[in-house]
Design an enzyme around this catalytic site. Sequence first.
Site, PDB file in Angstrom:
ATOM      1  N   SER A 139       0.848  -1.199   0.000  1.00 43.89           N
ATOM      2  CA  SER A 139       0.000   0.000   0.000  1.00 43.89           C
ATOM      3  C   SER A 139       0.878   1.241   0.000  1.00 43.89           C
ATOM      4  CB  SER A 139      -0.901   0.020   1.237  1.00 43.89           C
ATOM      5  OG  SER A 139      -1.506   1.291   1.407  1.00 43.89           O
ATOM      6  N   TYR A 152      -1.112  -0.505  10.194  1.00 40.97           N
ATOM      7  CA  TYR A 152      -1.377  -0.793   8.783  1.00 40.97           C
ATOM      8  C   TYR A 152      -0.179  -0.417   7.908  1.00 40.97           C
ATOM      9  CZ  TYR A 152      -3.641  -0.643   4.199  1.00 40.97           C
ATOM     10  OH  TYR A 152      -3.966  -0.837   2.878  1.00 40.97           O
TER      11      TYR A 152
END
Length: 252
Positions: A139, A152
């Site tokens: 990501s 995350y």
Amino acid sequence: MDLQLTGRTALVTGGTKGIGRAIVEGLAAEGVKVAFCARTATDVAAVEEELRGAGHDVTGTAVDVADAEALTAWVAASAEHYGGIDVVVANVSALAIGPGPEHWKPSFEVDLMHTVRMVDAALPHLEASGVGSVIAVASVSGREIDFALGAYGVMKAALVHYTSGLAHQLAGKVRANSVTPGNTYFDGGVWQSIERDDPDFYSYALGLNPTGRMARPEEIAYGVVMLASPRASFITGSHLVIDGALTRGVQL
């Protein structure tokens, strides 16, 4: 161009929606036999039925990738069913954004360790393939600090480090790369929820991208399919950013 993927076998986690489903469809369109998994059995069955109805050789299984035993068993069963494994795509994320152990633990177990365990289980088959390829979906939150800082982003950055190390360790045997998507919009996805529940933040996030839009799942899947192809035989240890120029860091 023939991507030389016809007849190959791929495993994809999180294959029922968004980027994962687009990856399954993209590989299947190239003649790949795809085993995919996701947590919800009804979603798995529906996607399997739809793609088989379109003439693709796919097999779906309900698996919680945080369950190490279940994940390893799925990899073994898929390899037995299709007679081997050529491509592994680790796509699942816990999407655990925020501080505290309730976010760190699932991010570690799902984002990072499911990738490690999946690769470990598939590695003998990937080596036997002769064209084995591992692709981890990371990501932009792992590339630079953004609203998803903390668990995350850290685990997504760890995936890039992991695949780079894997590429070095397995050079000449199995290729390993990571793909970093920018914000990606799809039905049922996190950005659709944010658009509905927090329109101000959605507008802010949308405005960060100079293209004026978010990615479509198939645009991310294209990068994964390309990296899976034996034609990408000298691409290993790479980190492919697909974000429409969202991030501004320079990779040197």
